[in-house]
Design a protein around this motif. Structure first.
Motif, mmCIF file in Angstrom:
data_model
loop_
_atom_site.group_PDB
_atom_site.id
_atom_site.type_symbol
_atom_site.label_atom_id
_atom_site.label_comp_id
_atom_site.label_asym_id
_atom_site.label_seq_id
_atom_site.Cartn_x
_atom_site.Cartn_y
_atom_site.Cartn_z
ATOM 1 N N ASP A 37 0.855 -1.182 0.000
ATOM 2 C CA ASP A 37 0.000 0.000 0.000
ATOM 3 C C ASP A 37 0.896 1.237 0.000
ATOM 4 N N ALA A 38 0.291 2.415 -0.004
ATOM 5 C CA ALA A 38 1.054 3.652 -0.132
ATOM 6 C C ALA A 38 2.057 3.832 1.017
ATOM 7 N N GLU A 105 -3.557 3.823 -11.199
ATOM 8 C CA GLU A 105 -4.519 3.271 -10.246
ATOM 9 C C GLU A 105 -4.202 1.860 -9.770
ATOM 10 N N THR A 128 -0.630 -0.913 -4.638
ATOM 11 C CA THR A 128 -2.076 -1.072 -4.689
ATOM 12 C C THR A 128 -2.719 0.316 -4.764
ATOM 13 N N GLY A 129 -3.529 0.545 -5.760
ATOM 14 C CA GLY A 129 -4.187 1.839 -5.928
ATOM 15 C C GLY A 129 -3.361 2.858 -6.681
ATOM 16 N N GLN A 132 -2.674 7.380 -7.430
ATOM 17 C CA GLN A 132 -3.837 8.005 -6.794
ATOM 18 C C GLN A 132 -3.912 7.635 -5.313
ATOM 19 N N ALA A 133 -3.545 6.407 -4.955
ATOM 20 C CA ALA A 133 -3.522 5.999 -3.547
ATOM 21 C C ALA A 133 -2.412 6.729 -2.802
ATOM 22 N N SER A 136 -3.645 10.294 -2.305
ATOM 23 C CA SER A 136 -4.736 10.305 -1.321
ATOM 24 C C SER A 136 -4.239 10.078 0.099
#
Length: 150
Positions: A37-38, A105, A128-129, A132-133, A136
């Motif tokens: 993840d980010a 994305e 993941t994402g 944009q993740a 965000s």
């Protein structure tokens, strides 16, 4: 039916025996490694991982860049990151390099990470994402002037 990645060696590319849709293909390739993840991508970068932004120029200009990320458009990725290749980026230092691939994305980056595994970059993963993740999550982003890549 998917096997987990063997941490001691590269993941074999996933080649379907019969036609499959993109959703199934993504599921199969993602089963071969652990996505991040980010926050995990940010921590990996701080620990020396190479972030690789494969987004189109128009997206980088519109949304910005991740400071320190290597910009390599998707169609050049394998040539630029193959540590044995004649067109490799200076950052492509070896097959043990930790690489986090970032698209907009989190879809194209999964296929790109699987391709890097096929080249022997067994520590490659994707975000993941996507970008944009990252954005965000409030992680660092700079205006979208495209830097020269290595």
């Amino acid at each position: 039916m998917s096997a987990q990645a063997d941490p001691s060696g590269p993941v074999a590319p996933v080649i379907p025996s019969a036609p499959v849709g993109i959703d199934e293909l993504l599921e199969r390739v993602r089963a071969g490694y652990t996505r991040v993840d980010a926050q995990e991508a940010y921590a990996a970068s701080s620990a020396g991982a190479l972030l690789v932004d494969i987004r189109y120029q128009v997206l980088r200009e519109r949304d910005g860049l991740i400071p320190g990320a290597l910009v390599v458009e998707r169609n050049e990725l394998e040539w630029r990151l193959d540590p044995t290749g004649s067109h490799r980026a200076a950052e492509a230092t070896g097959h043990d390099l930790r690489v986090v691939v970032i698209c907009n994305e989190g879809y194209a980056s999964s296929l790109a990470a699987a391709s890097l595994h096929a080249l022997g970059l067994h520590r490659a993963t994707d975000l993941t994402g996507g970008f944009q993740a990252w954005k965000s999550a409030g992680l660092p982003v700079v205006p979208g002037a495209t830097p020269a890549h290595g």
